[in-house]
Design an enzyme around this catalytic site. Structure first.
Site, PDB file in Angstrom:
ATOM      1  N   GLY A   9      56.441  59.398  16.302  1.00 48.56           N
ATOM      2  CA  GLY A   9      55.017  59.159  16.522  1.00 48.56           C
ATOM      3  C   GLY A   9      54.175  59.221  15.269  1.00 48.56           C
ATOM      4  CD1 TRP A  12      58.005  52.253   9.944  1.00 51.16           C
ATOM      5  CD2 TRP A  12      56.229  50.926  10.138  1.00 51.16           C
ATOM      6  NE1 TRP A  12      58.446  50.946   9.849  1.00 51.16           N
ATOM      7  CE2 TRP A  12      57.371  50.117   9.958  1.00 51.16           C
ATOM      8  CE3 TRP A  12      54.988  50.312  10.286  1.00 51.16           C
ATOM      9  CZ2 TRP A  12      57.310  48.725   9.935  1.00 51.16           C
ATOM     10  CZ3 TRP A  12      54.915  48.917  10.264  1.00 51.16           C
ATOM     11  CH2 TRP A  12      56.063  48.140  10.092  1.00 51.16           C
ATOM     12  CE  LYS A 105      60.906  50.042   5.153  1.00 44.19           C
ATOM     13  NZ  LYS A 105      59.728  49.361   4.590  1.00 44.19           N
ATOM     14  CB  ALA A 137      51.596  52.261   9.271  1.00 45.77           C
ATOM     15  CE  LYS A 188      59.887  50.667   0.763  1.00 43.97           C
ATOM     16  NZ  LYS A 188      58.558  51.134   1.195  1.00 43.97           N
ATOM     17  CG  ASP A 241      59.295  47.297   1.624  1.00 40.89           C
ATOM     18  OD1 ASP A 241      58.075  47.544   1.615  1.00 40.89           O
ATOM     19  OD2 ASP A 241      60.096  47.924   2.339  1.00 40.89           O
ATOM     20  CB  THR A 245      56.287  50.095  -1.928  1.00 41.96           C
ATOM     21  OG1 THR A 245      56.662  49.509  -0.683  1.00 41.96           O
ATOM     22  CG2 THR A 245      56.233  51.590  -1.765  1.00 41.96           C
ATOM     23  CB  SER A 251      52.504  52.758  -1.607  1.00 42.94           C
ATOM     24  OG  SER A 251      53.708  53.456  -1.821  1.00 42.94           O
ATOM     25  NE  ARG A 252      54.233  57.637   4.201  1.00 38.76           N
ATOM     26  CZ  ARG A 252      54.367  56.883   5.277  1.00 38.76           C
ATOM     27  NH1 ARG A 252      53.321  56.623   6.027  1.00 38.76           N
ATOM     28  NH2 ARG A 252      55.535  56.389   5.628  1.00 38.76           N
TER      29      ARG A 252
END
Length: 329
Positions: A9, A12, A105, A137, A188, A241, A245, A251-252
């Site tokens: 949850g 993403w 990933k 997301a 990535k 990707d 990213t 991007s985190r």
């Protein structure tokens, strides 16, 4: 296919549940956090991981994996290092042949296994597929145009899954090479940390472009060494990707790198983040896998050393810049 289950949850997982619901599927989202379950069911919003997006299609949330037992297919979106435990928990409810689409990933620490290998061990009765590609997301949740790779060795099943998930704003492209799709998504994230560090240090756009290009070479070498096709990582799940990213603070993983390049410690860079930066956990496993394959991955190695506290940022950069001159190919 008429029903879909989503395990995970987070941002993403929530976005993919919305994709399923918008495609007309009866969708159940499993979340570990009770507050996420209640918020989704009562307010049609995941205020913890995806605030500000009110659902425009019906998604039912549950904290009981048994509620996903009857789903025609399941999207597993738990973080890579927790995939095995999620499969163990779902095993009592998984029917033989259930399509399991892996959406996390990374490379598992310790075992150095890809997510499909973890699935084969943890839920061997499932039919595997991998979904990966340039997709934030929040963009997907808002219905902005997105294209991804859906890799499945069973071409007929792959087509059925792609047809079930396809929307005018969410376009899956089919492939059969799951290894290529997995390596692209795993490596990535590590390279995005490197690009964030470069950005945080103010090294310029030329250095940024060099990191993406040489990082892509590392990704490709690893994929080919594992038996994947170079063409796969040249597509959405690899190059696509990687570009996304490595090019946005949204991007985190890149945001972690930005903080490190700006002088913060790893603990400071991760403080307050509710979502997982997969590259932090995957970096040591990616490097260990590259060494096992006898593949050179100097950028990934530099990132792993910084994250482990084995090298300072300036020291790692100097090491990369002083490598011997060699052929590009």
């Amino acid at each position: 296919m008429k029903t879909a289950g989503v395990i995970g949850g987070g941002a993403w997982g929530t976005a993919l549940a919305l994709v399923c619901a918008r495609a007309g599927l009866d969708t159940t989202l499993w979340a570990r956090e009770p507050e996420v379950v209640s918020a989704v069911n009562e307010t049609r919003e995941n205020r913890t991981f995806l605030p500000g997006v009110v659902f425009d299609a019906p998604v039912r949330a549950s904290g009981d994996l048994a509620d996903l037992a009857g789903a025609d297919f399941v999207l597993n979106v738990t973080p890579a290092q927790h995939l095995r435990s999620s499969l163990d928990a779902f095993r009592p409810y998984a029917r033989a042949g259930v399509p399991m689409v892996l959406c996390s990933k990374g490379v598992e620490q310790g075992s150095l296994k890809l997510m499909t290998e973890v699935l084969e061990e943890g839920l061997p009765q499932a039919s595997p597929a991998v979904l990966s590609g340039p997709s934030f997301a929040i963009d997907v949740a808002k219905g902005l145009p997105t294209a991804v790779t859906l890799a499945c060795p069973d071409e007929e099943l792959g087509f059925q899954l792609a047809a079930a998930l396809s929307l005018p704003t969410f376009r899956p492209y089919l492939a059969t090479d799951m290894i290529g799709a997995e390596i692209g998504g795993s490596v990535k994230n590590v390279l995005a940390i490197a690009c964030g560090i470069s950005e945080g240090k103010g090294l310029g756009r030329s250095a940024h472009a060099a990191l993406i290009t040489r990082g892509f070479a590392e990704m490709t070498r690893m994929a080919v060494a594992l038996g994947a096709e170079a063409e796969t990582v040249a597509g959405l799940c690899g190059l696509g990707d990687l570009v996304l990213t490595c090019s946005s603070p949204q991007s985190r993983n890149m945001s972690v790198g930005l903080a490190l390049g700006g002088g913060q410690t790893l603990e400071q860079a991760l403080a307050g983040k509710v979502s997982v930066a997969e590259g932090v956990a995957s970096a040591p496993a990616v490097v260990a896998l590259a060494r096992k394959l006898n593949v050179e991955a100097p950028i990934c190695e530099a990132v792993a050393a910084i994250l482990a506290g084995e090298a300072q940022v300036d020291q790692a950069i100097a090491g990369l810049l002083s490598r011997p001159i060699r052929s590009e190919r």
